[in-house]
Design a protein around this motif. Structure first.
Motif, PDB file in Angstrom:
ATOM      1  N   ARG A  48       0.824  -1.203   0.000  1.00 28.96           N
ATOM      2  CA  ARG A  48       0.000   0.000   0.000  1.00 28.96           C
ATOM      3  C   ARG A  48       0.868   1.267   0.000  1.00 28.96           C
ATOM      4  O   ARG A  48       1.809   1.386   0.770  1.00 28.96           O
ATOM      5  CB  ARG A  48      -0.896   0.007   1.240  1.00 28.96           C
ATOM      6  CG  ARG A  48      -2.187   0.801   1.094  1.00 28.96           C
ATOM      7  CD  ARG A  48      -2.968   0.764   2.387  1.00 28.96           C
ATOM      8  NE  ARG A  48      -4.384   1.051   2.180  1.00 28.96           N
ATOM      9  CZ  ARG A  48      -5.177   1.589   3.093  1.00 28.96           C
ATOM     10  NH1 ARG A  48      -4.693   1.877   4.286  1.00 28.96           N
ATOM     11  NH2 ARG A  48      -6.438   1.811   2.830  1.00 28.96           N
ATOM     12  N   SER A  49       0.517   2.211  -0.881  1.00 23.07           N
ATOM     13  CA  SER A  49       1.206   3.499  -0.911  1.00 23.07           C
ATOM     14  C   SER A  49       0.603   4.438   0.132  1.00 23.07           C
ATOM     15  O   SER A  49      -0.422   4.135   0.742  1.00 23.07           O
ATOM     16  CB  SER A  49       1.083   4.126  -2.307  1.00 23.07           C
ATOM     17  OG  SER A  49       1.779   3.359  -3.270  1.00 23.07           O
ATOM     18  N   SER A  50       1.234   5.586   0.291  1.00 25.49           N
ATOM     19  CA  SER A  50       0.797   6.527   1.314  1.00 25.49           C
ATOM     20  C   SER A  50       0.400   7.861   0.693  1.00 25.49           C
ATOM     21  O   SER A  50       0.716   8.160  -0.458  1.00 25.49           O
ATOM     22  CB  SER A  50       1.903   6.739   2.343  1.00 25.49           C
ATOM     23  OG  SER A  50       3.028   7.342   1.729  1.00 25.49           O
ATOM     24  N   ASP A  55      -7.579   6.797   4.104  1.00 25.93           N
ATOM     25  CA  ASP A  55      -7.568   5.368   4.424  1.00 25.93           C
ATOM     26  C   ASP A  55      -8.705   4.649   3.713  1.00 25.93           C
ATOM     27  O   ASP A  55      -8.527   3.548   3.172  1.00 25.93           O
ATOM     28  CB  ASP A  55      -7.678   5.177   5.934  1.00 25.93           C
ATOM     29  CG  ASP A  55      -7.636   3.720   6.334  1.00 25.93           C
ATOM     30  OD1 ASP A  55      -6.580   3.076   6.145  1.00 25.93           O
ATOM     31  OD2 ASP A  55      -8.663   3.206   6.818  1.00 25.93           O
ATOM     32  N   PHE A 108      -5.262   4.221   0.789  1.00 29.77           N
ATOM     33  CA  PHE A 108      -3.889   4.673   1.025  1.00 29.77           C
ATOM     34  C   PHE A 108      -3.642   4.807   2.522  1.00 29.77           C
ATOM     35  O   PHE A 108      -4.567   5.026   3.300  1.00 29.77           O
ATOM     36  CB  PHE A 108      -3.641   6.031   0.346  1.00 29.77           C
ATOM     37  CG  PHE A 108      -3.625   5.958  -1.154  1.00 29.77           C
ATOM     38  CD1 PHE A 108      -2.436   5.863  -1.858  1.00 29.77           C
ATOM     39  CD2 PHE A 108      -4.815   5.979  -1.867  1.00 29.77           C
ATOM     40  CE1 PHE A 108      -2.431   5.790  -3.241  1.00 29.77           C
ATOM     41  CE2 PHE A 108      -4.825   5.897  -3.252  1.00 29.77           C
ATOM     42  CZ  PHE A 108      -3.626   5.807  -3.940  1.00 29.77           C
ATOM     43  N   ASP A 109      -2.364   4.700   2.902  1.00 29.02           N
ATOM     44  CA  ASP A 109      -1.989   4.931   4.294  1.00 29.02           C
ATOM     45  C   ASP A 109      -1.803   6.433   4.507  1.00 29.02           C
ATOM     46  O   ASP A 109      -0.940   7.049   3.863  1.00 29.02           O
ATOM     47  CB  ASP A 109      -0.672   4.217   4.635  1.00 29.02           C
ATOM     48  CG  ASP A 109      -0.852   2.719   4.791  1.00 29.02           C
ATOM     49  OD1 ASP A 109      -1.972   2.288   5.135  1.00 29.02           O
ATOM     50  OD2 ASP A 109       0.138   1.986   4.567  1.00 29.02           O
ATOM     51  N   VAL A 164      -0.495   9.805   6.205  1.00 32.01           N
ATOM     52  CA  VAL A 164       0.677  10.213   6.985  1.00 32.01           C
ATOM     53  C   VAL A 164       0.480  11.669   7.390  1.00 32.01           C
ATOM     54  O   VAL A 164       0.304  12.547   6.539  1.00 32.01           O
ATOM     55  CB  VAL A 164       1.981  10.061   6.173  1.00 32.01           C
ATOM     56  CG1 VAL A 164       3.171  10.622   6.953  1.00 32.01           C
ATOM     57  CG2 VAL A 164       2.219   8.600   5.830  1.00 32.01           C
ATOM     58  N   SER A 185       6.034   4.548   0.669  1.00 29.05           N
ATOM     59  CA  SER A 185       5.407   3.927   1.830  1.00 29.05           C
ATOM     60  C   SER A 185       5.184   5.006   2.881  1.00 29.05           C
ATOM     61  O   SER A 185       5.717   6.118   2.792  1.00 29.05           O
ATOM     62  CB  SER A 185       6.305   2.833   2.404  1.00 29.05           C
ATOM     63  OG  SER A 185       7.478   3.415   2.970  1.00 29.05           O
ATOM     64  N   ALA A 186       4.409   4.670   3.909  1.00 27.71           N
ATOM     65  CA  ALA A 186       4.169   5.628   4.986  1.00 27.71           C
ATOM     66  C   ALA A 186       5.478   6.033   5.654  1.00 27.71           C
ATOM     67  O   ALA A 186       5.680   7.203   5.983  1.00 27.71           O
ATOM     68  CB  ALA A 186       3.203   5.028   6.015  1.00 27.71           C
ATOM     69  N   ALA A 223       2.325   8.475  11.341  1.00 25.33           N
ATOM     70  CA  ALA A 223       1.181   7.836  10.683  1.00 25.33           C
ATOM     71  C   ALA A 223      -0.076   8.179  11.451  1.00 25.33           C
ATOM     72  O   ALA A 223      -0.093   8.159  12.674  1.00 25.33           O
ATOM     73  CB  ALA A 223       1.391   6.320  10.627  1.00 25.33           C
TER      74      ALA A 223
END
Length: 217
Positions: free
Chosen positions: A150-152, A171, A175-176, A178, A201-202, A214
């Motif tokens: 999963r990308s952020s 979310d 996506f995560d 941040v 990434s996050a 996060a």
């Protein structure tokens, strides 16, 4: 904000309609207001974002829990900022000289572009997000929570509660989120800066934002 939010989007271009599709898929109600010069907007939205509803700017402001601004940066002045007092507003725009032309006052201003937009109405709960990911990546890279690939997506703003509200939407669409803290930190999300246009990434995105943590969805 209720679990099923009413999300208004100013802008029926590629970014606005991609956002609409993702938000609809996540179970939210979506309202779209486009340029008065866009003809057959109902037909366009019915084809590219079925389920979204075309409304006037006044109707969008009145009914929305969260408002996205996804118009070309040079058209930011056309948004009814004065009517958005107290609203959570997501600035998803980028200043892009090849499209907007060089705007001397923007070039000379040391603030991030979102800080400049926030100054249009200090009572708006402005959050910068969604601008550093391309509209095609938004849909291609959306993944369920917990997926290791999963990308952020960053969320910055001076209103902590507003950041948390937008983080929940991030979310929900895959996506995560941040938390990058204050609105001024959004400069790293703009074109020509470290986070723009990169699939991160996050942890990677968090390292570019100060402070960074996060956000729990």
């Amino acid at each position: 904000m209720t679990e099923r939010a009413v999300v208004g989007i100013f802008g029926a271009g590629k970014v606005g309609t991609a956002l609409a599709r993702l938000l609809l898929a996540a179970g939210h109600e979506v309202l779209i207001a486009g340029s008065p010069r866009q003809t057959a907007l109902d037909l366009l939205v019915g084809v590219v974002a079925p389920g979204a509803r075309v409304v006037t700017a006044d109707e969008l402001v009145e009914a929305s829990d969260v408002v996205f601004v996804a118009v070309p940066f040079g058209k930011a002045g056309s948004i009814p900022w004065n009517a958005l007092s107290g609203r959570v507003v997501v600035d998803a725009m980028n200043y892009w000289p090849p499209v907007d032309g060089n705007i001397a006052e923007v070039d000379a201003d040391p603030r991030s572009t979102s800080e400049q937009n926030a100054a249009r109405n200090p009572d708006v709960r402005l959050v910068k997000s969604f601008n550093h990911v391309g509209y095609h990546e938004m849909e291609d890279d959306s993944l369920p929570a917990g997926d290791p690939l999963r990308s952020s997506m960053a969320v910055v703003g001076d209103d902590e509660e507003a950041r948390a509200i937008v983080a929940r939407l991030i979310d929900a669409i895959g996506f995560d989120p941040v938390d990058g803290g204050a609105l001024a930190h959004g400069r790293v999300l703009e074109p020509g800066h470290p986070a723009f246009g990169r699939e991160l990434s996050a942890a990677e995105l968090g390292a570019l934002l100060t402070p960074a943590a996060a956000v729990a969805a």
